[in-house]
Design a protein around this motif. Sequence first.
Motif, PDB file in Angstrom:
ATOM      1  N   MET A  95       0.788  -1.232   0.000  1.00 55.37           N
ATOM      2  CA  MET A  95       0.000   0.000   0.000  1.00 55.37           C
ATOM      3  C   MET A  95       0.823   1.287   0.000  1.00 55.37           C
ATOM      4  O   MET A  95       0.451   2.247  -0.677  1.00 55.37           O
ATOM      5  N   PRO A  96       1.949   1.349   0.742  1.00 52.90           N
ATOM      6  CA  PRO A  96       2.684   2.619   0.719  1.00 52.90           C
ATOM      7  C   PRO A  96       3.282   2.937  -0.658  1.00 52.90           C
ATOM      8  O   PRO A  96       3.691   4.063  -0.911  1.00 52.90           O
ATOM      9  N   LEU A  97       3.342   1.924  -1.524  1.00 53.55           N
ATOM     10  CA  LEU A  97       3.927   2.129  -2.841  1.00 53.55           C
ATOM     11  C   LEU A  97       2.858   2.285  -3.919  1.00 53.55           C
ATOM     12  O   LEU A  97       3.173   2.330  -5.107  1.00 53.55           O
ATOM     13  N   GLU A 135       0.278   3.733   8.851  1.00 54.42           N
ATOM     14  CA  GLU A 135      -0.874   4.619   8.723  1.00 54.42           C
ATOM     15  C   GLU A 135      -1.330   4.707   7.267  1.00 54.42           C
ATOM     16  O   GLU A 135      -2.532   4.721   6.977  1.00 54.42           O
ATOM     17  N   ILE A 136      -0.367   4.762   6.347  1.00 55.39           N
ATOM     18  CA  ILE A 136      -0.713   4.827   4.922  1.00 55.39           C
ATOM     19  C   ILE A 136      -1.436   3.545   4.502  1.00 55.39           C
ATOM     20  O   ILE A 136      -2.445   3.579   3.796  1.00 55.39           O
ATOM     21  N   THR A 137      -0.908   2.413   4.966  1.00 58.82           N
ATOM     22  CA  THR A 137      -1.514   1.133   4.607  1.00 58.82           C
ATOM     23  C   THR A 137      -2.948   1.049   5.117  1.00 58.82           C
ATOM     24  O   THR A 137      -3.869   0.654   4.391  1.00 58.82           O
ATOM     25  N   GLN A 138      -3.147   1.455   6.358  1.00 58.33           N
ATOM     26  CA  GLN A 138      -4.485   1.337   6.932  1.00 58.33           C
ATOM     27  C   GLN A 138      -5.483   2.250   6.214  1.00 58.33           C
ATOM     28  O   GLN A 138      -6.605   1.848   5.918  1.00 58.33           O
ATOM     29  N   GLN A 189     -22.380   4.992  -5.133  1.00 57.52           N
ATOM     30  CA  GLN A 189     -22.379   6.288  -5.816  1.00 57.52           C
ATOM     31  C   GLN A 189     -20.952   6.852  -5.859  1.00 57.52           C
ATOM     32  O   GLN A 189     -20.144   6.557  -4.970  1.00 57.52           O
ATOM     33  N   PRO A 190     -20.656   7.687  -6.867  1.00 57.41           N
ATOM     34  CA  PRO A 190     -19.339   8.339  -6.876  1.00 57.41           C
ATOM     35  C   PRO A 190     -19.140   9.142  -5.586  1.00 57.41           C
ATOM     36  O   PRO A 190     -20.085   9.717  -5.060  1.00 57.41           O
ATOM     37  N   PHE A 191     -17.915   9.165  -5.095  1.00 66.17           N
ATOM     38  CA  PHE A 191     -17.640   9.902  -3.859  1.00 66.17           C
ATOM     39  C   PHE A 191     -16.225  10.466  -3.891  1.00 66.17           C
ATOM     40  O   PHE A 191     -15.402  10.072  -4.717  1.00 66.17           O
ATOM     41  N   GLY A 192     -15.966  11.410  -2.993  1.00 65.12           N
ATOM     42  CA  GLY A 192     -14.612  11.923  -2.803  1.00 65.12           C
ATOM     43  C   GLY A 192     -14.061  11.415  -1.484  1.00 65.12           C
ATOM     44  O   GLY A 192     -14.807  10.896  -0.647  1.00 65.12           O
ATOM     45  N   TRP A 193     -12.766  11.544  -1.296  1.00 65.28           N
ATOM     46  CA  TRP A 193     -12.101  11.025  -0.101  1.00 65.28           C
ATOM     47  C   TRP A 193     -11.146  12.083   0.418  1.00 65.28           C
ATOM     48  O   TRP A 193     -10.227  12.491  -0.281  1.00 65.28           O
ATOM     49  N   GLU A 194     -11.409  12.536   1.623  1.00 61.48           N
ATOM     50  CA  GLU A 194     -10.534  13.515   2.257  1.00 61.48           C
ATOM     51  C   GLU A 194      -9.760  12.799   3.337  1.00 61.48           C
ATOM     52  O   GLU A 194     -10.235  12.630   4.466  1.00 61.48           O
ATOM     53  N   GLY A 195      -8.582  12.290   2.981  1.00 55.66           N
ATOM     54  CA  GLY A 195      -7.840  11.455   3.912  1.00 55.66           C
ATOM     55  C   GLY A 195      -6.695  12.191   4.566  1.00 55.66           C
ATOM     56  O   GLY A 195      -6.572  13.417   4.471  1.00 55.66           O
ATOM     57  N   ARG A 196      -5.866  11.418   5.255  1.00 54.17           N
ATOM     58  CA  ARG A 196      -4.640  11.993   5.797  1.00 54.17           C
ATOM     59  C   ARG A 196      -3.512  11.845   4.785  1.00 54.17           C
ATOM     60  O   ARG A 196      -2.647  12.697   4.673  1.00 54.17           O
ATOM     61  N   TYR A 197      -3.527  10.749   4.027  1.00 55.20           N
ATOM     62  CA  TYR A 197      -2.476  10.489   3.047  1.00 55.20           C
ATOM     63  C   TYR A 197      -2.994  10.450   1.610  1.00 55.20           C
ATOM     64  O   TYR A 197      -2.211  10.517   0.674  1.00 55.20           O
ATOM     65  N   PHE A 198      -4.301  10.280   1.465  1.00 54.49           N
ATOM     66  CA  PHE A 198      -4.872  10.210   0.119  1.00 54.49           C
ATOM     67  C   PHE A 198      -6.007  11.206   0.007  1.00 54.49           C
ATOM     68  O   PHE A 198      -6.786  11.382   0.946  1.00 54.49           O
ATOM     69  N   ASN A 199      -6.069  11.828  -1.150  1.00 59.45           N
ATOM     70  CA  ASN A 199      -7.105  12.831  -1.368  1.00 59.45           C
ATOM     71  C   ASN A 199      -7.605  12.691  -2.795  1.00 59.45           C
ATOM     72  O   ASN A 199      -6.842  12.844  -3.750  1.00 59.45           O
ATOM     73  N   TYR A 200      -8.872  12.330  -2.910  1.00 56.52           N
ATOM     74  CA  TYR A 200      -9.484  12.206  -4.232  1.00 56.52           C
ATOM     75  C   TYR A 200     -10.826  12.904  -4.193  1.00 56.52           C
ATOM     76  O   TYR A 200     -11.568  12.752  -3.230  1.00 56.52           O
ATOM     77  N   ARG A 201     -11.149  13.627  -5.228  1.00 62.30           N
ATOM     78  CA  ARG A 201     -12.456  14.269  -5.254  1.00 62.30           C
ATOM     79  C   ARG A 201     -13.485  13.393  -5.961  1.00 62.30           C
ATOM     80  O   ARG A 201     -14.685  13.572  -5.768  1.00 62.30           O
ATOM     81  N   SER A 229      -1.737  -4.020  14.102  1.00 61.95           N
ATOM     82  CA  SER A 229      -2.307  -4.501  12.846  1.00 61.95           C
ATOM     83  C   SER A 229      -3.424  -5.514  13.102  1.00 61.95           C
ATOM     84  O   SER A 229      -4.408  -5.565  12.367  1.00 61.95           O
ATOM     85  N   VAL A 230      -3.249  -6.314  14.151  1.00 57.41           N
ATOM     86  CA  VAL A 230      -4.306  -7.271  14.509  1.00 57.41           C
ATOM     87  C   VAL A 230      -5.576  -6.504  14.863  1.00 57.41           C
ATOM     88  O   VAL A 230      -6.686  -6.846  14.422  1.00 57.41           O
ATOM     89  N   ARG A 231      -5.429  -5.449  15.654  1.00 53.72           N
ATOM     90  CA  ARG A 231      -6.598  -4.641  16.050  1.00 53.72           C
ATOM     91  C   ARG A 231      -7.248  -3.996  14.819  1.00 53.72           C
ATOM     92  O   ARG A 231      -8.470  -3.915  14.723  1.00 53.72           O
ATOM     93  N   PHE A 232      -6.429  -3.547  13.884  1.00 51.42           N
ATOM     94  CA  PHE A 232      -6.972  -2.933  12.662  1.00 51.42           C
ATOM     95  C   PHE A 232      -7.829  -3.937  11.891  1.00 51.42           C
ATOM     96  O   PHE A 232      -8.934  -3.619  11.432  1.00 51.42           O
TER      97      PHE A 232
END
Lengths: 347, 211
Positions: free
Chosen positions: A93-95, A140-143, A157-169, A194-197
């Motif tokens: 995921m980080p890559l 954090e990036i992976t999660q 439905q189409p959506f946007g994502w306001e993340g900490r590491y990823f941002n897509y409208r 990671s187990v808790r995640f």
Amino acid sequence: MNASFFASVPYAAEVKTRDWPAPPVLCDRATGAKTMNRAMEQALFAEELGFDWVSCSEHHYSPRILTPSPMIFAAALTQRMKRARIALLGPLMPLSNPIRVAEELAMLDAMSGGRIIVLFLRGTPNEILTYRNNPDESREITQEGVELILRAWTEPQPFGWEGRYFNYRTVSVWPRTVQEPHPKVFTSGNGPESVRFAARNRIGLALSFLGLPAVKQRVELYHEEAAKEGWQPSADDVLYRFFAHVAESDEEAARNIGTIKVDLRTLFNINQGVVEAVTGNRPEMREIESPFLCGGPATVVDQIGELRAAGVGNMDMSFTWPTISYPQQLRSMEVVGKSVLPQIRGL
Amino acid sequence: MAQARQPDRLSTGATIEIDGVQLRVREAGSGRPLVVLGDDGQIDALRNGLAKHNRVLAIEVSGGEGLDARKLAEAAAAALARMKLEQFSVIGISRGAALALTLAVFAPHQIDKLILMSPPPMAALDEEVRAGLAQVAAPTLVMVGSRDRSGGAETMRALREKIAACHLLLVYDAGEAIAAERPDACLTPIGEFLERGIEFVVCHESQVIRR
């Protein structure tokens, strides 16, 4: 118990380096091509032997595993394999651009008729540096990436994502996955956080190269954390990857393995200086003396029984080992297919 | 239309009462008028950021129990008229989102942009409002936390199907109180949406790493 053959796609010749990155000049071009063809034949052989899954992974800049893009290898598998599931264990995921990953996996699920399984991983410390990512933030990036992919697969439905590491409208993935709501998903559970995640997000738990006591401890924690979230995982939710060598008898297996100690950091070409530069040294990186599964069929069936008792329902087997030749790997797979798999179907 | 009984000139914290509905108005900043409906805690998390480029009119609504949605909307519209606001953008937060939607249904031409944060379940909306969602003319942004467990995600999907120009935005790692939990993650898209409407999906930021 599901049995998975790990198509690790190792370079099909000796390479005199353990460095990471390995210099490209050491890669003979024709041998690179031969590696891909050989790996495909080995995957098809695994399906023919009755393995439930064939898995591949993502690694970079090294002769150890030549699938920097597991998507491409999996795409080829979808066109050749007719029955077994195809497990991408997994995209790092980080890559990755998580939306691209969601799209490609959805394509693969469509191309395979709904046979895709996926494990999202952080990557080994050195590999996080492949695209010059900050290793300190890899968890954090992976999660966040995993949560985004699950949304991309399930939001109607189409959506946007306001993340900490990823941002897509705009996110709106086509095709939708064949499997509903989405392919089976695992995340690494080698560390407690990671187990808790995994438990919090109700997704599968994947463990790798740990000893049996550590496997039991992680699975117990997974069950405890899942109970807090109001659900109960089954053995199907737990995947364990390990080395395996199976021969006709315990004696033959021991003779083939020999007496060497394998430091996983060395085996995985992980430069220790790099590891120390990364916060959170990985506890799973340790020294081992033999493959987790090792012996003749009867012994190995007992070992698999212990694994099942520990709560594992999916085992991903790597038949590579420093002292085992390629023909010996094929022979080991054959013994598993003919003498082990029929005995573990009911587990 | 209900009659306002409070002074014309509003100071911070002034209250307008219309038909038993109390509307406490706090004002900050200058620029385009932006009405923010919700509870104090959530509004406070955003107010300073919003006030940099907008005339923020934060309205907390209380009382008026038993009044139907149309009456509530009329009370709010009357209060806004007293403030000489003819056209404005609206942000509705949590329960305030229901009132914002009501305004958008019954006064569609006054609202130029509508932002709904953590909207309540569709069942909590007045039946007349639910039936009138297709009349919402303003470009609409619906924001919901990725960890929202109150039904916000279901509401946003339903709104997307009913409202003509409706964009959905998930705010990662936030629950129901998205404004309080991740104010910066909210302020950026809100600012861009107020500025550019639905075209906020287009990125004009340079991607040059080094010139």
